[in-house]
Every structure is written in structure tokens, then in C-alpha cells.
Design an enzyme around this catalytic site. Structure first.
Site: not given
Ligand code: PLP
Length: 369
Positions: A41, A140, A262, A310
Site C-alpha cells: 500500500k 479501526r 529561519y 522547504m
């Protein structure tokens, strides 16, 4: 699924299909009589289902699990017809005919899914294959105890179905001492005793390591195939599968007191050499690795300093000689000596999330298989 190859990649991702196949064989060897599926998956946990699944087929695997029907439709043509593709989520309402058209086996998780599949079998006047999932303590997916009562009280509920397996899923299998494992096993056995099916499937990767009681007829490993450690706190018996090498795009010398990145969350305490590497959180290098992650050059560990951006991370390469790291150098972000589990530990997550976050800006190379 098959991401286009970037022409000028900031990083190289090498995926060892031979290691994945070796991991599958090692898991199968632990299973004795039970068969071993492969969970592919989420594009084989980010590593490329269209490469991974055919390699595993050639290694002998015949049972493949995905989550979504769309994943199954994409995968089915890449596999020989004698392989079975199972869809863990089962059909969404109205999507049942897609399963027939594409030769897919649904995992039926609820009474409405069971009813819709039975009605289609009746309409087509043929037996339709399915796995029935029962919830044994995860809340679930799978029949609740009340839904299981409905099915066991009225055998007509399973009419027209070719039930391949009854399955359930363990919530805490990587934690071997957790009594929840044994409790789920007992509930699973009790459910099996009430159902007319002889074949069963319970174990994920970690479940394989809980012992023969948990193996039943089919194990469903995913993460361990891809090199993630199956047992918390124990040495990892799986072969590492990925190597991720990021490219240095700039280096600079800074003086003590210079703030970096940053928010100026890191300030140099000495004359330092900083390298900028072209991998960031958009590539799956999680922002939680800011000021906490490590990369490796040769055998030297080097710290990530400042915030992960990023598209870039900043590395303190002062420990290396002046010219060792230059524009164009490759630095190991993950690999055999810096495994996905260690990376995950630094990031405060699990290896599964590291793998499935790997971005599509990498040049991907496949080895072996
Ligand atoms: C994802 C999944 C697996 C595989 O789990 P791993 O821990 O990756 O081995 C097996 N069964 C089900 C139902 C799953 O959702």
C-alpha cells in the site's frame, strides 16, 4: 505511481530490490507452514509498488495487499494473473463492480460491505472471493462483535462468497511484552471458531516475531520488507533497503555568533563551516529534525543546524577538512549506517512515516530484484 525522473536532482534515492526480496525470504523462513504476503500500500511505503511488487513476485510472493482500490487497479496489470491483489479498505459503496472487472479481492470490513458484495455475487450468479476482517481490539476496520453475531447467527450472510481468509490486525505487535497482543489473539481465535472458514491471517511484520501462535495461514508484512525494525528495542534483523544522498549546493565559513537559518534557531559558537544541502521538508526531511537530525559523510556524523527549510537543510561540516565538502558533494541523509528507524527516532516519529514521506524530487535508482 512512477514519478518522472528529475533531470537535475538535489538528491539520489537508491532502493535495493534485492534487499526487499531477501527480507521477504527471511520473514517467510520464520513462518514455517504459513504463507507470506507483501503489503505494498501507499506505493510500497513510498518505494514504488510497480517495481517492488513484481520483484517480490519473482521471489515467490503471490499475495499482495494495498489499501485503496485505485492502488490495486494500478498494480494488477504489473502482476501475473496467479497473484492475488487484496484491497484492505474494501469497496466504497457502488465500487463493487470495479473489483470484479479488475480481478481484485476485497477485504470486507463491515456488514454493509458484506451485504453489497453478497448482493453482487447473487446478481452475477457466481461466487465472489473475499477476505472477512474482524476487529479484535483496534476499533479501526473489521466487523464489531455485534456485527460478528449477525454473521454467525445467519449463515446466509456468507452465501455466494468464496471466503479466502478471515483476518484481523494487531494494534501493538511491535511491543512484544504488551498483553494486548495475547488478548487480540484470544479474541481472534474465538471469532474463527464461530466462522465456517479454516484459513486465517493476523500477523503484520511485528506479528511474525510474536511467535507461531500468531502466524495462522498468511502473514501480511509491510514495513519489515522495507527495512524497518519489527521489534521495538531489539536489534533489527532486516536488511537496510534505502540510501538517500543529498547534494551540497553551497558552503560557507561563518564566525562565532552568526545566526543560521529561519528564526535564527541556531547560532554558531565557533568559527564554523556550513554546507547547504538540497533536501528539505518538501522532500520528506521532516521539519522536526531541525537542530536534531544528523547526516553522514563517509563515517563522520554531522549535525543538522537551524530549521529544516522547504528545499534545504544546513549542515555543520566543521569537523571535516576544509575542502572535503564542496558544491556538488553528496552527503548521506539515510543509508545502511543511518537507518530509517534512527532517522525516525531523531524526528520523533516511526520509520513508516519517514518512508512514506519520501518526496518525488529525488532521482530514483533501483538495485537488484
Ligand atoms: C499496513 C497493514 C499491514 C502491514 O503492516 P506492517 O506493520 O507494515 O507490517 C498489515 N495488515 C494491515 C491490515 C495493514 O493495514
Amino acid at each position: 505511481m512512477s514519478a518522472r525522473q528529475p533531470l537535475h536532482p538535489g538528491a539520489l534515492l537508491t532502493i535495493d530490490l534485492g534487499a526487499i526480496c531477501d527480507n521477504w525470504r527471511a520473514l517467510k523462513a520464520r513462518l514455517a507452514a504459513a504463507d507470506c504476503a507483501a503489503v505494498v500500500k501507499a506505493d510500497a511505503y513510498g518505494l514504488g509498488a510497480l517495481k517492488v511488487a513484481p520483484a517480490l513476485y519473482r521471489a515467490g510472493c503471490r499475495h499482495f495487499f494495498v489499501a485503496h482500490v485505485d492502488e490495486a487497479i494500478a498494480l494488477r496489470p504489473a502482476l501475473h494473473p496467479d497473484a492475488t491483489v487484496y484491497v484492505l479498505h474494501g469497496p466504497l459503496p457502488g465500487a463493487e463492480p470495479e473489483f470484479v472487472v479488475h480481478d481484485l479481492v476485497p477485504v470486507l470490513n463491515s456488514l454493509p460491505q458484506l451485504t453489497a458484495w453478497r448482493e453482487l455475487a447473487c446478481k452475477l450468479d457466481r461466487q465472489l472471493p473475499a477476505i472477512l476482517q474482524v476487529d479484535t481490539g483496534m476499533a479501526r476496520l473489521g466487523l464489531s462483535p455485534q456485527e460478528l453475531d449477525v454473521v454467525t447467527d445467519d449463515r446466509e450472510q456468507l452465501r455466494g462468497l468464496d471466503l479466502r481468509f478471515v483476518m484481523s490486525h494487531l494494534a501493538s505487535a511491535e511491543d512484544q511484552a504488551n498483553p494486548a497482543n495475547r488478548a487480540q489473539l484470544e479474541r481472534f481465535r474465538a471469532a474463527l471458531a464461530r466462522l465456517p472458514v479454516t484459513r486465517a491471517s493476523l500477523a503484520n511484520s511485528s506479528g511474525v516475531f510474536l511467535g507461531a501462535d500468531y502466524h495462522f495461514d498468511l502473514a501480511r508484512p509491510g514495513a519489515a520488507l522495507y527495512g524497518v525494525a519489527p521489534v521495538a528495542g531489539a536489534p533489527n534483523p532486516m536488511r537496510p533497503v534505502i540510501r538517500l544522498q543529498g547534494r551540497v549546493i553551497q558552503t560557507r565559513i561563518i564566525e562565532a555568533g552568526t545566526p543560521v537559518g529561519y528564526g535564527h534557531s541556531w547560532i554558531a559558537t565557533r568559527h564554523s563551516r556550513i554546507a547547504t544541502v538540497a533536501v528539505g521538508y518538501a522532500d520528506g526531511y521532516l521539519r522536526s529534525l531541525s537542530n536534531r537530525g544528523y547526516v553522514q559523510f563517509d563515517v563522520i556524523r554531522l549535525p543538522v543546524v537551524g530549521k529544516v527549510s522547504m528545499d534545504t537543510i544546513l549542515i555543520d561540516v566543521t569537523a571535516l577538512g576544509d575542502d572535503t565538502i564542496r558544491e556538488g558533494s553528496l552527503i548521506d541523509i539515510a543509508g545502511p549506517d543511518l537507518g530509517v528507524d534512527e532517522l525516525a527516532a531523531h524526528a520523533g516519529t516511526i520509520g513508516y512515516e519517514i518512508l512514506t514521506s519520501l518526496g518525488n524530487r529525488y532521482a530514483r535508482a533501483y538495485l537488484g530484484g
